[in-house]
Design a protein around this motif. Sequence first.
Motif, PDB file in Angstrom:
ATOM      1  N   SER A  54       0.828  -1.214   0.000  1.00  0.00           N
ATOM      2  CA  SER A  54       0.000   0.000   0.000  1.00  0.00           C
ATOM      3  C   SER A  54       0.856   1.256   0.000  1.00  0.00           C
ATOM      4  CB  SER A  54      -0.930  -0.014   1.221  1.00  0.00           C
ATOM      5  OG  SER A  54      -0.155   0.008   2.431  1.00  0.00           O
ATOM      6  N   LYS A  55       0.213   2.345  -0.532  1.00  0.00           N
ATOM      7  CA  LYS A  55       0.801   3.674  -0.525  1.00  0.00           C
ATOM      8  C   LYS A  55       2.146   3.713  -1.251  1.00  0.00           C
ATOM      9  CE  LYS A  55      -1.596   4.905   3.755  1.00  0.00           C
ATOM     10  NZ  LYS A  55      -1.478   5.381   5.161  1.00  0.00           N
ATOM     11  N   ASN A  56       2.146   3.131  -2.473  1.00  0.00           N
ATOM     12  CA  ASN A  56       3.294   3.227  -3.384  1.00  0.00           C
ATOM     13  C   ASN A  56       2.811   3.846  -4.692  1.00  0.00           C
ATOM     14  OD1 ASN A  56       5.825   1.892  -2.136  1.00  0.00           O
ATOM     15  ND2 ASN A  56       4.213   0.392  -1.686  1.00  0.00           N
ATOM     16  N   ARG A  57       3.611   3.758  -5.729  1.00  0.00           N
ATOM     17  CA  ARG A  57       3.231   4.299  -7.038  1.00  0.00           C
ATOM     18  C   ARG A  57       3.260   3.215  -8.122  1.00  0.00           C
ATOM     19  NH1 ARG A  57       6.912   9.370  -8.088  1.00  0.00           N
ATOM     20  NH2 ARG A  57       8.490   7.965  -7.200  1.00  0.00           N
ATOM     21  N   LEU A  58       2.864   2.023  -7.714  1.00  0.00           N
ATOM     22  CA  LEU A  58       2.873   0.892  -8.652  1.00  0.00           C
ATOM     23  C   LEU A  58       1.820   1.101  -9.749  1.00  0.00           C
ATOM     24  CD1 LEU A  58       3.155  -2.054  -6.093  1.00  0.00           C
ATOM     25  CD2 LEU A  58       4.973  -1.133  -7.548  1.00  0.00           C
ATOM     26  N   GLN A  59       2.266   0.988 -11.015  1.00  0.00           N
ATOM     27  CA  GLN A  59       1.345   1.115 -12.151  1.00  0.00           C
ATOM     28  C   GLN A  59       0.889  -0.244 -12.669  1.00  0.00           C
ATOM     29  OE1 GLN A  59       3.217   3.579 -15.087  1.00  0.00           O
ATOM     30  NE2 GLN A  59       3.362   5.371 -13.734  1.00  0.00           N
ATOM     31  N   GLN A  60       1.683  -1.266 -12.338  1.00  0.00           N
ATOM     32  CA  GLN A  60       1.299  -2.626 -12.736  1.00  0.00           C
ATOM     33  C   GLN A  60       2.067  -3.627 -11.899  1.00  0.00           C
ATOM     34  OE1 GLN A  60       2.365  -3.049 -16.845  1.00  0.00           O
ATOM     35  NE2 GLN A  60       4.558  -3.066 -16.461  1.00  0.00           N
ATOM     36  N   LEU A  61       1.524  -4.823 -11.810  1.00  0.00           N
ATOM     37  CA  LEU A  61       2.178  -5.930 -11.122  1.00  0.00           C
ATOM     38  C   LEU A  61       2.875  -6.827 -12.150  1.00  0.00           C
ATOM     39  CD1 LEU A  61      -0.654  -6.882  -8.583  1.00  0.00           C
ATOM     40  CD2 LEU A  61       1.377  -5.458  -8.176  1.00  0.00           C
ATOM     41  N   PRO A  62       3.883  -7.601 -11.707  1.00  0.00           N
ATOM     42  CA  PRO A  62       4.553  -8.512 -12.643  1.00  0.00           C
ATOM     43  C   PRO A  62       3.553  -9.475 -13.300  1.00  0.00           C
ATOM     44  CG  PRO A  62       5.800  -8.339 -10.608  1.00  0.00           C
ATOM     45  CD  PRO A  62       4.497  -7.626 -10.362  1.00  0.00           C
ATOM     46  N   LEU A  63       3.827  -9.837 -14.545  1.00  0.00           N
ATOM     47  CA  LEU A  63       2.908 -10.708 -15.284  1.00  0.00           C
ATOM     48  C   LEU A  63       2.766 -12.065 -14.623  1.00  0.00           C
ATOM     49  CD1 LEU A  63       3.932  -9.877 -18.991  1.00  0.00           C
ATOM     50  CD2 LEU A  63       1.968  -9.035 -17.669  1.00  0.00           C
ATOM     51  N   ASP A  64       3.832 -12.553 -13.960  1.00  0.00           N
ATOM     52  CA  ASP A  64       3.762 -13.869 -13.300  1.00  0.00           C
ATOM     53  C   ASP A  64       3.477 -13.722 -11.802  1.00  0.00           C
ATOM     54  OD1 ASP A  64       6.132 -12.661 -12.767  1.00  0.00           O
ATOM     55  OD2 ASP A  64       7.381 -14.473 -12.978  1.00  0.00           O
ATOM     56  N   PHE A  65       2.698 -12.688 -11.434  1.00  0.00           N
ATOM     57  CA  PHE A  65       2.342 -12.475 -10.030  1.00  0.00           C
ATOM     58  C   PHE A  65       1.577 -13.671  -9.466  1.00  0.00           C
ATOM     59  CE2 PHE A  65       0.042 -10.485  -6.497  1.00  0.00           C
ATOM     60  CZ  PHE A  65       1.040  -9.745  -5.905  1.00  0.00           C
ATOM     61  N   GLY A  66       0.960 -14.445 -10.301  1.00  0.00           N
ATOM     62  CA  GLY A  66       0.193 -15.603  -9.845  1.00  0.00           C
ATOM     63  C   GLY A  66       1.058 -16.715  -9.285  1.00  0.00           C
ATOM     64  N   ARG A  67       2.379 -16.605  -9.397  1.00  0.00           N
ATOM     65  CA  ARG A  67       3.252 -17.621  -8.800  1.00  0.00           C
ATOM     66  C   ARG A  67       3.201 -17.600  -7.263  1.00  0.00           C
ATOM     67  NH1 ARG A  67       9.121 -16.840 -11.020  1.00  0.00           N
ATOM     68  NH2 ARG A  67       9.432 -18.625  -9.591  1.00  0.00           N
ATOM     69  N   LEU A  68       2.724 -16.494  -6.688  1.00  0.00           N
ATOM     70  CA  LEU A  68       2.631 -16.396  -5.216  1.00  0.00           C
ATOM     71  C   LEU A  68       1.390 -17.144  -4.752  1.00  0.00           C
ATOM     72  CD1 LEU A  68       3.527 -12.590  -4.878  1.00  0.00           C
ATOM     73  CD2 LEU A  68       5.074 -14.563  -4.773  1.00  0.00           C
ATOM     74  N   VAL A  69       1.383 -18.434  -4.946  1.00  0.00           N
ATOM     75  CA  VAL A  69       0.178 -19.244  -4.750  1.00  0.00           C
ATOM     76  C   VAL A  69      -0.230 -19.361  -3.278  1.00  0.00           C
ATOM     77  CG1 VAL A  69       0.480 -20.573  -6.858  1.00  0.00           C
ATOM     78  CG2 VAL A  69       1.640 -21.311  -4.748  1.00  0.00           C
ATOM     79  N   ASN A  70       0.701 -19.093  -2.360  1.00  0.00           N
ATOM     80  CA  ASN A  70       0.376 -19.209  -0.929  1.00  0.00           C
ATOM     81  C   ASN A  70      -0.145 -17.906  -0.336  1.00  0.00           C
ATOM     82  OD1 ASN A  70       1.129 -21.977  -0.503  1.00  0.00           O
ATOM     83  ND2 ASN A  70       3.274 -21.331  -0.738  1.00  0.00           N
ATOM     84  N   LEU A  71      -0.226 -16.879  -1.158  1.00  0.00           N
ATOM     85  CA  LEU A  71      -0.631 -15.563  -0.670  1.00  0.00           C
ATOM     86  C   LEU A  71      -2.095 -15.566  -0.230  1.00  0.00           C
ATOM     87  CD1 LEU A  71       0.614 -12.746  -0.311  1.00  0.00           C
ATOM     88  CD2 LEU A  71      -0.309 -12.151  -2.574  1.00  0.00           C
ATOM     89  N   GLN A  72      -2.339 -15.055   1.027  1.00  0.00           N
ATOM     90  CA  GLN A  72      -3.691 -14.996   1.570  1.00  0.00           C
ATOM     91  C   GLN A  72      -4.157 -13.556   1.807  1.00  0.00           C
ATOM     92  OE1 GLN A  72      -4.059 -17.432   5.100  1.00  0.00           O
ATOM     93  NE2 GLN A  72      -3.019 -19.197   4.124  1.00  0.00           N
ATOM     94  N   HIS A  73      -3.231 -12.675   2.101  1.00  0.00           N
ATOM     95  CA  HIS A  73      -3.582 -11.300   2.442  1.00  0.00           C
ATOM     96  C   HIS A  73      -2.755 -10.373   1.539  1.00  0.00           C
ATOM     97  CE1 HIS A  73      -4.913  -8.207   5.469  1.00  0.00           C
ATOM     98  NE2 HIS A  73      -3.936  -7.532   4.868  1.00  0.00           N
ATOM     99  N   LEU A  74      -3.469  -9.476   0.766  1.00  0.00           N
ATOM    100  CA  LEU A  74      -2.772  -8.586  -0.157  1.00  0.00           C
ATOM    101  C   LEU A  74      -3.373  -7.197  -0.043  1.00  0.00           C
ATOM    102  CD1 LEU A  74      -0.791  -8.042  -2.459  1.00  0.00           C
ATOM    103  CD2 LEU A  74      -2.542  -8.823  -4.082  1.00  0.00           C
ATOM    104  N   ASP A  75      -2.520  -6.242   0.297  1.00  0.00           N
ATOM    105  CA  ASP A  75      -2.954  -4.856   0.436  1.00  0.00           C
ATOM    106  C   ASP A  75      -2.299  -4.020  -0.665  1.00  0.00           C
ATOM    107  OD1 ASP A  75      -3.815  -2.401   1.210  1.00  0.00           O
ATOM    108  OD2 ASP A  75      -3.140  -2.573   3.315  1.00  0.00           O
TER     109      ASP A  75
END
Length: 271
Positions: free
Chosen positions: A35-56
Amino acid sequence: AALPKATILDLSCNNLISLPSDFCSLMHLVKLDLSKNRLQQLPLDFGRLVNLQHLDLLNNRLVTLPVSFAQLKNLKWLDLKDNPLDPVLAKVAGDCLDEKQCKQAAVKVLQHMKAIQSEQDRQRQRKLQAEREMEKKREAEQRAKEAQERELRKREKAEEKERRRREYDAQKAAKQETEKKTKKEMVQTRKPASSSRPAQPPRHRHSWSRSVLRILLFVLFCVLCTLAACKLTELQRQPLCVSVNTLYEDVIAALQNHKTLQNMLQQNSQQ
């Protein structure tokens, strides 16, 4: 990346513009705060974080999410407030003003991204199918073209063969015609030499022999008439008839002597 087994990571308030490509190797992350950054996009292979439960992702510059986001099957909590999201995605994500809404946002966004992924997969399949059909069509056209070229070459060979045969027949007919003319000319040149010249001399010889025979018969007839007149009429005392009678008797005597001599010789030969 040097901490691949990290489970909780807080990168909020760092003015991050993007994430490096090896960020998605942190596959053990369970809770991530960007949170509170200047991200314009996430990496294309962001789905590799398969164990992720909480994302802000509060207060960034995100418009869309990568399609691989649909692979975060364990995601339970999501906050996308204060991002210039696509209207459809913003409506799906909701406000996330409390715990319940953030959990619902996670479920709805995952469903939405899965639908997008399925649609993209279908489009990809349709594209692949179209490419395969196009490839088959090109192959069929190529085979048809090759078959047409083979047929054309076959027809050209047949026409060339027929042309050569006609030329050979024409040459053969011309040769036969020349041979016929030559034979005809030879026959025409032989006929005068073989028929006209040799035929005339026998005709002359035949007429000459007839004339001689007639003369001899006439002479013999005259002699017989003279002999008969000199033997049977009163003219036998005339000098001419006397000579004729004398000659006749001499001839008869000579013939008798000749016959007597022949008999004697025959008897001697038998003895």
